[in-house]
Design an enzyme around this catalytic site. Structure first.
Site, PDB file in Angstrom:
ATOM      1  N   ASN A  17       0.812  -1.227   0.000  1.00 24.26           N
ATOM      2  CA  ASN A  17       0.000   0.000   0.000  1.00 24.26           C
ATOM      3  C   ASN A  17       0.843   1.274   0.000  1.00 24.26           C
ATOM      4  OD1 ASN A  17      -3.150  -0.273   0.192  1.00 24.26           O
ATOM      5  ND2 ASN A  17      -2.285  -2.044   1.238  1.00 24.26           N
ATOM      6  N   HIS A  65      -5.457   3.424   3.225  1.00 22.63           N
ATOM      7  CA  HIS A  65      -6.229   2.209   3.474  1.00 22.63           C
ATOM      8  C   HIS A  65      -7.732   2.448   3.296  1.00 22.63           C
ATOM      9  CE1 HIS A  65      -2.625   0.530   5.893  1.00 22.63           C
ATOM     10  NE2 HIS A  65      -2.598   0.114   4.659  1.00 22.63           N
ATOM     11  N   THR A  98       0.007  -6.104   4.879  1.00 19.82           N
ATOM     12  CA  THR A  98      -0.708  -6.484   6.091  1.00 19.82           C
ATOM     13  C   THR A  98      -2.077  -7.029   5.706  1.00 19.82           C
ATOM     14  OG1 THR A  98       0.239  -4.410   6.930  1.00 19.82           O
ATOM     15  CG2 THR A  98      -1.231  -5.630   8.422  1.00 19.82           C
ATOM     16  N   GLU A 228      13.541   2.231  14.325  1.00 19.91           N
ATOM     17  CA  GLU A 228      13.091   3.459  13.636  1.00 19.91           C
ATOM     18  C   GLU A 228      12.970   4.611  14.622  1.00 19.91           C
ATOM     19  OE1 GLU A 228       9.709   1.237  11.818  1.00 19.91           O
ATOM     20  OE2 GLU A 228      10.045   2.632  10.172  1.00 19.91           O
TER      21      GLU A 228
END
Ligand code: 5GP
Length: 379
Positions: A17, A65, A98, A228
């Protein structure tokens, strides 16, 4: 054609995505705007904004999404993403996503993944090497012996694709376990591993550990988004877990670099993503390599962030080509110009990635032959 485009490349860190074409995203958002589901101008602004912090990136993913979560769209974007990577001579792609549940649209994690697999089958611009059994007789790439392979005419362009199922850090242990079980059931379709990703300030390592341990016991490969944000305890636990690879490794201290280097865990390096999200403040401070005052790549003092010079296993990746407006070719060109590495160094870097793919030995052999032929053309 520039060498960074024509050179064969291996992509090991690409989120489905995050890799959607901007044009597709805008088209889909416009459609939802017309239906009154979203306010198109707000979404358009968010999509076209170029600089975002890491937290803003996760807000954008929520928005993406909303626009992409129906089965037809999942199939469409998968097809487009694979075609885009193939167009820049990516010969092996590990695409991660995912699996999502959306009761309103009748979507389960399984039907989401089936839509992804359909997208792979819908690709028309290139032959897709999907499941392990695709390496059979009659495969034009598998014509036996490097001599035949390099003859040119026999070869049709091909991209091998393997899938990694991502566990989002917002998920519960049960939900993570469901994803691992789904991955196991879809192994024959080219699912080879599990990724842990999502907002790094959300969730606890202990929540995902049982599912990751189970995945490993059952033979799946594992890659983790690691470091991160500064979180020494979690980074150390992740390194102690000895995953097959890690992504990013931005916020490491001396002890974590030491652990990483002695473990030899390969690192997926995403230069543009790290700079855009400000997890690294500038290219010359990136852990790919240390630069001196004359912009020459040098060994960092002591144990530190100099992964390329220290011969630590690394692979250049894109992370999210759509969200960060990049491509794998661009990442190679960027590393080459930033760290003063020539074409043969960059070719070597691309070729080394064969050893870190989550695919079986037959695929690795095919990839070695593809690079062998490409190297002969370079001479
Ligand atoms: P998807 O899994 O929906 O195909 O791809 C988007 C998802 O990948 C995001 O919602 C997020 O969970 C994950 N993701 C994409 N880019 C990054 C990144 O740079 N860092 C982390 N931690 N997760 C990411």
């Amino acid at each position: 054609m520039d060498w960074w485009v024509s050179m064969p490349k291996i992509e090991l860190h690409a989120h489905l995505n995050g890799s959607i074409r901007n044009s597709t995203l805008l088209e889909l958002a416009k459609g939802l705007g017309e239906k009154g589901t979203i306010v198109f101008s707000d979404v358009e602004q968010a999509i076209l904004k170029s600089d975002r912090s890491l937290q803003e990136v996760f807000k954008l993913f929520d928005l993406i999404h909303m626009v992409t979560t129906d089965l037809q769209t999942v199939t469409r974007i998968t097809k487009e993403v694979v075609e885009d990577f193939a167009a820049e001579n990516v010969v092996y792609l590990e695409l991660r996503t995912t699996p999502k549940k959306n009761d309103l649209k009748g979507m389960s994690k399984r039907s989401y993944m089936e839509a992804v697999v359909k997208g792979l089958r819908d690709v028309t611009t290139v032959e897709v090497g999907l499941a392990p059994q695709d390496l059979g007789v009659g495969n034009p790439v598998n014509s036996g012996g490097s001599g035949n392979l390099c003859n040119g005419t026999a070869r049709k362009q091909k991209i091998y694709v393997r899938l990694l199922l991502s566990i989002d850090r917002r998920e519960t242990t049960d939900s993570a376990m469901e994803t691992v079980k789904l991955a196991l059931e879809m192994r024959h379709l080219g699912v080879t591993g599990i990724d842990l990703s999502g907002n790094p300030i959300v969730g606890e390592w202990a929540t995902f550990l049982p599912a990751l341990q189970f995945a490993r016991e059952e033979g799946l490969s594992i890659t983790l988004h690691c470091g991160e944000v500064p979180n020494t305890e979690e980074i150390q636990s992740m390194l102690d877990f000895l995953p097959g690879r890690i992504g990013h490794a931005c916020c490491f201290g001396e002890e974590e670099w030491r652990k990483l280097k002695s473990s030899k865990i390969p690192v997926e390096i995403c230069l543009t993503s790290n700079i855009r999200t400000e997890t690294i403040s500038s290219y010359d401070l990136h852990h790919f390599g240390c630069l001196d005052d004359n912009n020459m790549q040098v060994q960092c003092a002591g144990i530190a962030a100099d992964l390329h010079k220290a011969n630590h296993p690394i692979v250049l990746c894109t992370d999210d080509t759509g969200v960060f407006s990049t491509s794998l070719s661009r990442e190679y060109a960027l590393a080459s110009s930033t760290f003063g590495l020539g074409r043969s160094n960059m070719f070597q870097l691309a070729q080394n990635a064969i050893e870190f793919v989550f695919a079986d030995d037959a695929v690795k052999t095919e990839l070695r032959e593809i690079f062998y032929c490409a190297e002969r053309k370079l001479d």
